[in-house]
Design a protein around this motif. Structure first.
Motif, PDB file in Angstrom:
ATOM      1  N   THR A  36       0.831  -1.204   0.000  1.00  0.00           N
ATOM      2  CA  THR A  36       0.000   0.000   0.000  1.00  0.00           C
ATOM      3  C   THR A  36       0.866   1.255   0.000  1.00  0.00           C
ATOM      4  OG1 THR A  36      -1.762  -1.188   1.149  1.00  0.00           O
ATOM      5  CG2 THR A  36      -1.824   1.227   1.259  1.00  0.00           C
ATOM      6  N   GLN A  37       1.888   1.275   0.843  1.00  0.00           N
ATOM      7  CA  GLN A  37       2.773   2.443   0.904  1.00  0.00           C
ATOM      8  C   GLN A  37       3.473   2.682  -0.432  1.00  0.00           C
ATOM      9  OE1 GLN A  37       5.221   1.428   4.298  1.00  0.00           O
ATOM     10  NE2 GLN A  37       3.869   2.512   5.724  1.00  0.00           N
ATOM     11  N   THR A  38       3.932   1.620  -1.056  1.00  0.00           N
ATOM     12  CA  THR A  38       4.599   1.746  -2.353  1.00  0.00           C
ATOM     13  C   THR A  38       3.634   2.298  -3.393  1.00  0.00           C
ATOM     14  OG1 THR A  38       6.127  -0.059  -1.849  1.00  0.00           O
ATOM     15  CG2 THR A  38       5.805   0.477  -4.180  1.00  0.00           C
ATOM     16  N   ALA A  39       2.435   1.759  -3.438  1.00  0.00           N
ATOM     17  CA  ALA A  39       1.449   2.219  -4.416  1.00  0.00           C
ATOM     18  C   ALA A  39       1.119   3.697  -4.207  1.00  0.00           C
ATOM     19  CB  ALA A  39       0.178   1.377  -4.324  1.00  0.00           C
ATOM     20  N   TYR A  40       0.913   4.096  -2.965  1.00  0.00           N
ATOM     21  CA  TYR A  40       0.567   5.493  -2.703  1.00  0.00           C
ATOM     22  C   TYR A  40       1.752   6.428  -2.894  1.00  0.00           C
ATOM     23  CZ  TYR A  40      -4.228   4.665  -1.361  1.00  0.00           C
ATOM     24  OH  TYR A  40      -5.561   4.356  -1.387  1.00  0.00           O
TER      25      TYR A  40
END
Length: 127
Positions: A36-40
């Protein structure tokens, strides 16, 4: 282990068809949080690029088609996972979640296809 190193190791393993399974909910939550952090983190750059490129209805079409193709391929893979889970008598709760994901995935491909059709219809109507 840092995400970058783990990602490289997992990418190398994936080339050989190997996937790692995480056996604790803590490991799964850590991985999901990292994804999630990577995507955001990457989202603003992708959004800026999409905003700059999508100047008219037909410009939207290729990106939506690409997403639909990837989603459809993944949903069909998950159908195979679901079939395998059913055939092997895996946990009913897991089978239920896989059914939900497959159904939702097919609904998403229909919505994406409708969006692609709309790009052409709006373009044609605007002539």
């Amino acid at each position: 282990m840092p995400l970058t190193r783990r990602s490289l190791m997992e990418a190398a393993a994936a080339r050989f068809g190997w996937r790692r399974a995480y056996d604790t909910t803590t490991q799964v939550e850590t991985l999901l949080t990292e994804q999630t952090q990577t995507a955001y983190t990457e989202a603003p750059d992708r959004a800026a690029l999409a905003t700059a490129k999508n100047t008219h209805e037909l410009a939207v079409q290729p990106g939506v088609l690409d997403v639909r193709g990837r989603v459809l391929a993944d949903v069909l893979y998950l159908e195979g996972v679901l079939t395998g889970a059913r055939n092997r008598g895996l946990a009913p709760a897991l089978i239920e979640r896989l059914e939900d994901v497959v159904d939702h995935g097919h609904e998403l491909t229909v919505l994406l296809a409708d969006t692609v059709r709309t790009t052409a219809a709006v373009h044609t109507a605007g002539r």
